[in-house]
Structure formats: C-alpha cells, structure tokens
Design a protein around this motif. Structure first.
Motif, PDB file in Angstrom:
ATOM      1  N   UNK A  91       0.648  -1.259   0.007  1.00  0.00           N
ATOM      2  CA  UNK A  91      -0.094   0.097  -0.063  1.00  0.00           C
ATOM      3  C   UNK A  91       0.922   1.313   0.013  1.00  0.00           C
ATOM      4  N   UNK A  92       1.862   1.433  -0.980  1.00  0.00           N
ATOM      5  CA  UNK A  92       2.352   2.762  -1.258  1.00  0.00           C
ATOM      6  C   UNK A  92       1.361   3.895  -1.412  1.00  0.00           C
ATOM      7  N   UNK A  93       1.699   5.022  -0.736  1.00  0.00           N
ATOM      8  CA  UNK A  93       1.163   6.175  -1.038  1.00  0.00           C
ATOM      9  C   UNK A  93       1.583   7.070  -2.080  1.00  0.00           C
ATOM     10  N   UNK A  94       2.922   6.835  -2.559  1.00  0.00           N
ATOM     11  CA  UNK A  94       3.493   7.412  -3.566  1.00  0.00           C
ATOM     12  C   UNK A  94       4.061   6.490  -4.561  1.00  0.00           C
ATOM     13  N   UNK A  95       3.020   6.278  -5.477  1.00  0.00           N
ATOM     14  CA  UNK A  95       3.761   5.281  -6.403  1.00  0.00           C
ATOM     15  C   UNK A  95       3.480   5.955  -8.099  1.00  0.00           C
ATOM     16  N   UNK A  96       4.470   5.847  -8.602  1.00  0.00           N
ATOM     17  CA  UNK A  96       4.468   6.485  -9.910  1.00  0.00           C
ATOM     18  C   UNK A  96       3.193   5.839 -11.142  1.00  0.00           C
ATOM     19  N   UNK A  97       2.602   6.780 -11.751  1.00  0.00           N
ATOM     20  CA  UNK A  97       1.256   6.168 -12.503  1.00  0.00           C
ATOM     21  C   UNK A  97       1.779   6.523 -14.169  1.00  0.00           C
ATOM     22  N   UNK A  98       2.061   7.704 -14.417  1.00  0.00           N
ATOM     23  CA  UNK A  98       2.318   8.238 -15.772  1.00  0.00           C
ATOM     24  C   UNK A  98       2.875   9.484 -15.973  1.00  0.00           C
ATOM     25  N   UNK A  99       3.638   9.705 -16.997  1.00  0.00           N
ATOM     26  CA  UNK A  99       3.966  10.963 -17.501  1.00  0.00           C
ATOM     27  C   UNK A  99       3.082  11.368 -18.644  1.00  0.00           C
ATOM     28  N   UNK A 100       2.417  12.361 -18.473  1.00  0.00           N
ATOM     29  CA  UNK A 100       1.028  12.930 -19.323  1.00  0.00           C
ATOM     30  C   UNK A 100       1.593  14.118 -19.884  1.00  0.00           C
ATOM     31  N   UNK A 101       1.318  14.449 -21.087  1.00  0.00           N
ATOM     32  CA  UNK A 101       1.358  15.960 -21.802  1.00  0.00           C
ATOM     33  C   UNK A 101       0.540  16.956 -20.854  1.00  0.00           C
ATOM     34  N   UNK A 102       0.963  17.998 -20.722  1.00  0.00           N
ATOM     35  CA  UNK A 102       0.476  19.288 -19.870  1.00  0.00           C
ATOM     36  C   UNK A 102       0.745  20.448 -20.583  1.00  0.00           C
ATOM     37  N   UNK A 103       0.230  20.751 -21.762  1.00  0.00           N
ATOM     38  CA  UNK A 103       0.518  21.881 -22.503  1.00  0.00           C
ATOM     39  C   UNK A 103       2.001  21.790 -23.144  1.00  0.00           C
ATOM     40  N   UNK A 104       2.715  22.826 -22.826  1.00  0.00           N
ATOM     41  CA  UNK A 104       4.129  22.820 -23.435  1.00  0.00           C
ATOM     42  C   UNK A 104       4.977  21.900 -22.345  1.00  0.00           C
ATOM     43  N   UNK A 105       4.493  21.502 -21.280  1.00  0.00           N
ATOM     44  CA  UNK A 105       5.287  20.809 -20.211  1.00  0.00           C
ATOM     45  C   UNK A 105       4.758  19.310 -20.135  1.00  0.00           C
ATOM     46  N   UNK A 106       5.088  18.631 -19.076  1.00  0.00           N
ATOM     47  CA  UNK A 106       4.690  17.295 -18.939  1.00  0.00           C
ATOM     48  C   UNK A 106       4.067  17.585 -17.257  1.00  0.00           C
ATOM     49  N   UNK A 107       3.198  16.466 -17.130  1.00  0.00           N
ATOM     50  CA  UNK A 107       2.878  16.141 -15.835  1.00  0.00           C
ATOM     51  C   UNK A 107       3.192  14.587 -15.309  1.00  0.00           C
ATOM     52  N   UNK A 108       3.814  14.657 -14.080  1.00  0.00           N
ATOM     53  CA  UNK A 108       4.310  13.557 -13.661  1.00  0.00           C
ATOM     54  C   UNK A 108       3.439  13.012 -12.618  1.00  0.00           C
ATOM     55  N   UNK A 109       2.296  12.105 -12.821  1.00  0.00           N
ATOM     56  CA  UNK A 109       1.604  11.722 -12.115  1.00  0.00           C
ATOM     57  C   UNK A 109       1.726  10.648 -10.963  1.00  0.00           C
ATOM     58  N   UNK A 110       1.342  10.651  -9.649  1.00  0.00           N
ATOM     59  CA  UNK A 110       1.620   9.657  -8.853  1.00  0.00           C
ATOM     60  C   UNK A 110       0.249   9.329  -8.260  1.00  0.00           C
ATOM     61  N   UNK A 111       0.279   8.249  -7.456  1.00  0.00           N
ATOM     62  CA  UNK A 111      -1.097   8.000  -6.696  1.00  0.00           C
ATOM     63  C   UNK A 111      -0.844   6.859  -5.696  1.00  0.00           C
ATOM     64  N   UNK A 112      -1.703   6.646  -4.792  1.00  0.00           N
ATOM     65  CA  UNK A 112      -1.655   5.545  -3.822  1.00  0.00           C
ATOM     66  C   UNK A 112      -2.146   4.529  -4.476  1.00  0.00           C
ATOM     67  N   UNK A 113      -1.313   3.216  -4.002  1.00  0.00           N
ATOM     68  CA  UNK A 113      -1.684   1.899  -4.819  1.00  0.00           C
ATOM     69  C   UNK A 113      -2.103   1.038  -3.731  1.00  0.00           C
ATOM     70  N   UNK A 114      -3.045   0.165  -3.999  1.00  0.00           N
ATOM     71  CA  UNK A 114      -3.567  -0.889  -3.098  1.00  0.00           C
ATOM     72  C   UNK A 114      -3.294  -2.066  -3.679  1.00  0.00           C
ATOM     73  N   UNK A 115      -2.126  -2.864  -3.672  1.00  0.00           N
ATOM     74  CA  UNK A 115      -1.993  -4.028  -4.428  1.00  0.00           C
ATOM     75  C   UNK A 115      -1.619  -5.228  -3.732  1.00  0.00           C
ATOM     76  N   UNK A 116      -2.569  -6.439  -4.243  1.00  0.00           N
ATOM     77  CA  UNK A 116      -2.456  -7.789  -3.430  1.00  0.00           C
ATOM     78  C   UNK A 116      -1.886  -8.817  -4.372  1.00  0.00           C
ATOM     79  N   UNK A 117      -0.943  -9.487  -3.904  1.00  0.00           N
ATOM     80  CA  UNK A 117      -0.572 -10.582  -4.976  1.00  0.00           C
ATOM     81  C   UNK A 117      -0.419 -11.925  -4.193  1.00  0.00           C
ATOM     82  N   UNK A 118      -0.848 -13.210  -4.746  1.00  0.00           N
ATOM     83  CA  UNK A 118      -0.554 -14.336  -4.367  1.00  0.00           C
ATOM     84  C   UNK A 118       0.080 -15.198  -5.406  1.00  0.00           C
ATOM     85  N   UNK A 119       1.169 -16.031  -4.926  1.00  0.00           N
ATOM     86  CA  UNK A 119       1.759 -17.128  -5.931  1.00  0.00           C
ATOM     87  C   UNK A 119       2.227 -18.212  -5.149  1.00  0.00           C
ATOM     88  N   UNK A 120       2.069 -19.315  -6.021  1.00  0.00           N
ATOM     89  CA  UNK A 120       2.629 -20.549  -5.328  1.00  0.00           C
ATOM     90  C   UNK A 120       3.647 -21.227  -6.136  1.00  0.00           C
TER      91      UNK A 120
END
Length: 267
Positions: A91-120
């Motif tokens: 459950x990281x609060x600070x996870x990279x999402x995407x680099x989006x076009x923001x006019x003549x600049x770029x927007x580095x978008x982050x977000x919180x993530x809730x990830x569950x994983x199971x493997x065997x």
C-alpha cells in the motif's frame, strides 16, 4: 531442530534518478523494514518453514506486508516434493502512474496503490531409476492493484513530503469510461489540462516445466521437455484468488515441446 532469523533495517530518505522515468530526480521517503522467519531441519523427511516481512514508509507514505511458507516432503530417497505459497499486500502512498502531456510541459502523475498478490510454486523431483529422472516445476501468479488519491509532482526535491506534489481534488478529475482514462482540469476552466490512462490492473501468469531425462548409455542421454505458459491482463483491479486463478487457467496456453539427444562417441 529449528532455525530462527529476524532483522530490522533502516533506509534513509534518498534521491532517486529513475523514479520519474526519465524526468528529474526526486526525493523519496525513507523506511523501516522488519523481516523474520523460522525453518525446521531440512534433513528430515518432512520439513518446512514460514516467515514474513513488514515495511513502514516515513511521512505516512505507505506500508507493505508479506507472508510466506513452504513444505518439503521426501517420502523416499528417490522422491522430493516442495510447495511454497506467498501472499503480499503493498500500500504505497507514493507510486508512479504516468508522465502525461501538460501543454508545453509534462505532468508526472503519482497516486496511492493498493496491491495484493498471491503466488505458489510447486516442485517435484523423482528418480525412477539411476538413469531415469523426472523433474516438474509449476508456478501460478496473480496480482491486482487499484490506484487512487492522484497527485502531480510539482517540486520533486522539496524538504517536506507534502510539498513535493499537488493533490488532484475530487472536482478536478473525472473518469472517461469509453477511453479508460482520467481527465484532469486543475484550474476549473472547463478545458482538460492533461489526461492519463487507467492504471488499475489484474495480472495473471503461469509458468511450468516438465523435464524427463533418460541416460540410455554411459555419457549419452535423451531429454524430453514440456514447457507451458499462460498470461492474462485486465484493468479491473479487484482481487479474488479463486476468481483470478480460474481466469488464469481459462487463458489459452502456449506450449513448447522439445527433444534433445546427446550421444557420446569414443574415438
């Protein structure tokens, strides 16, 4: 006999040059990590172990936990079987999402993530005779993640964690179901400033190998190999082990069969 291990490690706040995927360097919070486990005597016919870990990130920037266990059984000298399931919840609060076009600049978008994983993973080694052996390995893996609390990086190396980004308010973002993307209007002028794709995911993966080896004469052998893989992806993000496993084995498999012959020639 039982073996125990336990450790606590500390990672200080650091500057990362790769976190923004080619963008400027960014200051990442430190964390404290705890790990521990217990294992029985592997020389016994039945042995096993269990353990886990927990990580807490500074500045309330997330946490993660994982648990694992394994069981090994050797009913005879010719047979060895092992099963090893693992589960993790990140459950990281600070996870990279995407680099989006923001006019003549770029927007580095982050977000919180809730990830569950199971493997065997499952392993089998069977020596039918000294010259004929069978080995099998199979490992299904399912993982799902949902994102939220999106924010745009504004000052990646600010001293304060909260000053490194601008949180996107609920009224500034809307979801476009048709294109599976988020539309952001930060200044409220009715014009979309930037957009980014839905980062939610379900990943399902399976890999297995079966190897039969026969030494038909000294120095000469035949290998028969069957390898199977399955992979599935969907942008759902919800996690259910049974449903994800069923969906995994509904995926059409990719099978590979190989035969290798070695012949020793004494000249």
């Amino acid at each position: 006999n039982w073996n125990y291990n336990f450790s606590i490690t500390r990672q200080n706040e650091r500057i990362s040059t790769s976190e923004l995927r080619g963008g400027p360097s960014i200051k990442m919070p430190g964390n404290v990590n705890l790990n521990g486990g217990i294992n029985s005597d592997w020389r016994r016919a039945l042995s096993g172990g269990a353990g886990g870990g927990y990580t807490r990130t500074d500045d309330d920037a997330g946490e993660s936990a994982d648990v694992w266990t394994y069981l090994t059984w050797r009913p005879t000298d010719a047979v060895r079987m092992e099963v090893n399931p693992e589960y993790s919840h990140h459950q990281p609060d600070f996870q990279y999402v995407e680099t989006a076009d923001h006019g003549d600049d770029v927007a580095y978008v982050y977000g919180s993530l809730d990830q569950k994983t199971f493997d065997v993973s499952f392993r089998l080694d069977y020596s039918v005779t000294p010259d004929l052996t069978i080995q099998y390995y199979g490992a299904p893996f399912v993982s799902a993640g949902q994102y939220g609390s999106f924010r745009r990086i504004t000052s990646p190396r600010a001293d304060s964690y909260e000053n490194r980004f601008r949180r996107i308010a609920e009224g500034e973002i809307q979801y476009d179901e048709e294109n599976e993307s988020y539309l952001v209007d930060e200044n409220g002028d009715g014009v979309i400033d930037y957009e980014f794709g839905n980062p939610d995911f379900n990943v399902r993966d399976f890999n297995s190998n079966l190897v039969v080896r026969w030494q038909y004469s000294p120095g000469s052998s035949i290998f028969v190999v069957w390898s199977q893989s399955r992979f599935g992806f969907s942008p759902d993000g919800s996690f259910n082990v049974r449903d994800d496993m069923n969906a995994l084995f509904d995926v059409h498999p990719h099978n590979v069969f190989l035969i290798k012959v070695n012949r020793w020639i004494n000249l």
